[in-house]
Write an enzyme that holds these catalytic residues in place. Structure first.
Site, PDB file in Angstrom:
ATOM      1  N   MET A   1       0.374  -0.337  -2.576  1.00  8.81           N
ATOM      2  CA  MET A   1       0.018  -1.537  -3.217  1.00  8.81           C
ATOM      3  C   MET A   1       0.603  -2.652  -2.341  1.00  8.81           C
ATOM      4  SD  MET A   1       1.722  -2.645  -6.985  1.00  8.81           S
ATOM      5  CE  MET A   1       3.280  -2.613  -6.625  1.00  8.81           C
ATOM      6  N   HIS A   2      -0.375  -3.503  -1.738  1.00  6.78           N
ATOM      7  CA  HIS A   2       0.304  -4.490  -0.894  1.00  6.78           C
ATOM      8  C   HIS A   2      -0.422  -5.946  -1.332  1.00  6.78           C
ATOM      9  CE1 HIS A   2      -3.594  -3.621   0.497  1.00  6.78           C
ATOM     10  NE2 HIS A   2      -3.781  -4.831   1.395  1.00  6.78           N
TER      11      HIS A   2
END
Ligand code: UD1
Length: 398
Positions: A235-236
Site C-alpha cells: 500500500m502506498h
C-alpha cells in the site's frame, strides 16, 4: 535509428527490462542496429526500490541519471524536464520511449514533443477516470502527445478511440510486465519462502509481540509462513496512506481482522512507513501478532510471495495484473482501476474494495472461500516487448 528510453520509479523497471532485451535481439539480427540510451530520472533512488531491481532483472546501468530524487510533483516534473531537455539537445534521438504512468513518463513526454522528437508510450490507454490520481494526469498528458500508443489490452484501445486518437497511432501489443513475469517465474519458484521473509524482516517493525520483549529474529521464526496460508499486502497510494483517519481504519482492519485469521506479510513502502510513524500507528502495526513487516522486497521475492499467497491486498496496479496471471485472489484497495481487465467482471482475479472497512471485511471473508484461478488476457503472452519494438521500427520507416 536512435532511441532514448526513460525510467524513473520502481514500476518502470520491470517494463523496460524486456524492451532492452528486444533491442539487443534486434541488433543481433540487423545491421545497422538500433542505438539505445537508457535515461533514469532518479525519482526512486533507494537501493531497495532501485538498484535491487536493476540487478535482479539484469538491466544495464542507466547511461544517464538525472538525479531528480524526491520532491513535490511540480518539483519532480519540472526538474526532470529541465534536465531531460539538455539530454535530448545533445543526443538528438529519433524516438523517446516512455513506459507506465509515473512522473518521469509525463515529464519526458512533454519534453520530447517540445524538442520535436517522436514519442512512443508503452502501456498506453489505461484510464481510471479519477483525476485525483497523479498517475491519471500523467497518462492523459502522455497519451495526448504520443505518436505511437502501444496498448496492453483491447479496453485501452477503446479508451483512446473514444478520445479521438487516430487509429494509425494505436497498436495493441499486450502487457509488457508479463514478459518479465514469464522470464523470471522459474527463478522466483526456486526461492524458499522462509528465506524471502527472513532476508527482509524490518528491523524495528517486528519487535513487540504480546510479551512486549520478543526480538525481531524470534518473530520471524515464530510466525509460520506456509504456501497458501498467509496474506500479502502492499500500500502506498496517497489516498490510502496520507490521511490519519483512513490509514488508522485500515491498520485496525489489517491488525484485527486479517492478522486474526492468518499471518500478513507486508513489505512496506517508504511513504507508508513514514506516515505510520507520523500518525502514531507504527507501534500497533509492529506489535501485532501475525503481522510480518518487511522492508521493500525485490522482484523475485514479491513474485514468490504472490505465487504462494492465499490473498493479496494492494493498491498497486502492477500487482493487480500479476495476480490476474497467477490467479491470486486480489482485494484492490481503490475505488476505481485503470486496469479493468484484471477485475472479476472481466474474468480476472481482483475486486475493488476501496478503503471502506465494512466492504473490506465482507470481501476479505468471501475471498477466503476462493481457489487460485489463473487467467491470461489476450496477448499477455510474454512476447509484448518484441511487438513494441516492431511497431516502433515500422512507424520509423513510414
Ligand atoms: C511513485 C509513482 C507511483 C508508483 C510508485 C511505486 C508518481 C506520480 N508516482 O509513487 O505511480 O506506483 O512510485 O512505488 O510518479 N522515497 C524514498 N526512497 C525512494 C523513493 C521515494 O524514501 O527511493 C520516499 C520519499 O519520502 C518520497 C516518497 O517516498 O517523498 C514518495 O516517493 P515518490 O517518488 O514521490 O512517489 P511514490 O509514492 O513512490
Amino acid at each position: 535509428m536512435k532511441i532514448i528510453s526513460v525510467v524513473g520509479a520502481r514500476p518502470n523497471f520491470m517494463k523496460i527490462a524486456p524492451f532492452i532485451r528486444a533491442i539487443e535481439a534486434y541488433n543481433r539480427e540487423n545491421k545497422p542496429g538500433i542505438g539505445h540510451i537508457l535515461v533514469h530520472t532518479g525519482q526512486h533512488y533507494d537501493d531497495r526500490m532501485n538498484r535491487a531491481f536493476f540487478e535482479a532483472l539484469d538491466i544495464p546501468d542507466a547511461d544517464i541519471n538525472l538525479g531528480i530524487g524526491s520532491g513535490s510533483h511540480a518539483e519532480q516534473v519540472g526538474q526532470t524536464m529541465i534536465a531531460f531537455e539538455k539530454v535530448l539537445q545533445k543526443q538528438k534521438p529519433d524516438w523517446v520511449v516512455v513506459v507506465g504512468d509515473v512522473n518521469a513518463t509525463c515529464a519526458c513526454s512533454i519534453t520530447a514533443k517540445k524538442e520535436l522528437v517522436r514519442l512512443a508510450h508503452i502501456e498506453a490507454g489505461l484510464r481510471s477516470r479519477d483525476m485525483s490520481m497523479p498517475e491519471e494526469i500523467n497518462r492523459l498528458v502522455t497519451d495526448r502527445l504520443a505518436d505511437l500508443l502501444l496498448t496492453p489490452d483491447r479496453l485501452s484501445g477503446e479508451n483512446l478511440r473514444n478520445e479521438g486518437v487516430p487509429e494509425e497511432r494505436i497498436c495493441f501489443v499486450g502487457n509488457i510486465m508479463i514478459d518479465t513475469l514469464e522470464a523470471q517465474r522459474g527463478k522466483a519458484e526456486g526461492l524458499g519462502l522462509g528465506s524471502v521473509i527472513e532476508g527482509h524482516l524490518h528491523k524495528d517493525g517486528n519487535q513487540k509481540a504480546e510479551d512486549g520483549r520478543r526480538k525481531t529474529e524470534d518473530r520471524g521464526q515464530r510466525t509460520e509462513i506456509r504456501d497458501e496460508g498467509f496474506a500479502v499486502m502492499t500500500m502506498h497510494r496517497p489516498s490510502n496512506v496520507d490521511f490519519p483517519d483512513v490509514l488508522g481504519a485500515l491498520v485496525d482492519f489489517l491488525c484485527d481482522e486479517v492478522c486474526g485469521e492468518m499471518p500478513l506479510v507486508w513489505p512496506i513502502h517508504p511513504r507508508t512507513e513514514g506516515n505510520l510513524k507520523k500518525f502514531g500507528l507504527w507501534e500497533k502495526v509492529a506489535g501485532t501478532k501475525n503481522m510480518v513487516l518487511l522492508n521493500p522486497v525485490g522482484y523475485h521475492e514479491m513474485l514468490r510471495l504472490n505465487m504462494a499467497a492465499r490473498v493479496m491486498l494492494t493498491d498497486s496496479g502492477g500487482l493487480q495484473e500479476e495476480c490476474c496471471v497467477l490467479g491470486t485472489p486480489c482485494l484492490t484497495l481503490r475505488w476505481n482501476t485503470e486496469r479493468p481487465v484484471t477485475l472479476k467482471e472481466h474474468g480476472g482475479a481482483s475486486v475493488l474494495v476501496g478503503n471502506e472497512i465494512a466492504r473490506l471485511k465482507k470481501a476479505f471473508r468471501e475471498t477466503l472461500k476462493e481457489e487460485r484461478r489463473p487467467v491470461r488476457p489476450e496477448l499477455w503472452d510474454g512476447r509484448t516487448a518484441g511487438r513494441c519494438l516492431e511497431a516502433i521500427v515500422s512507424a520509423d520507416n513510414s
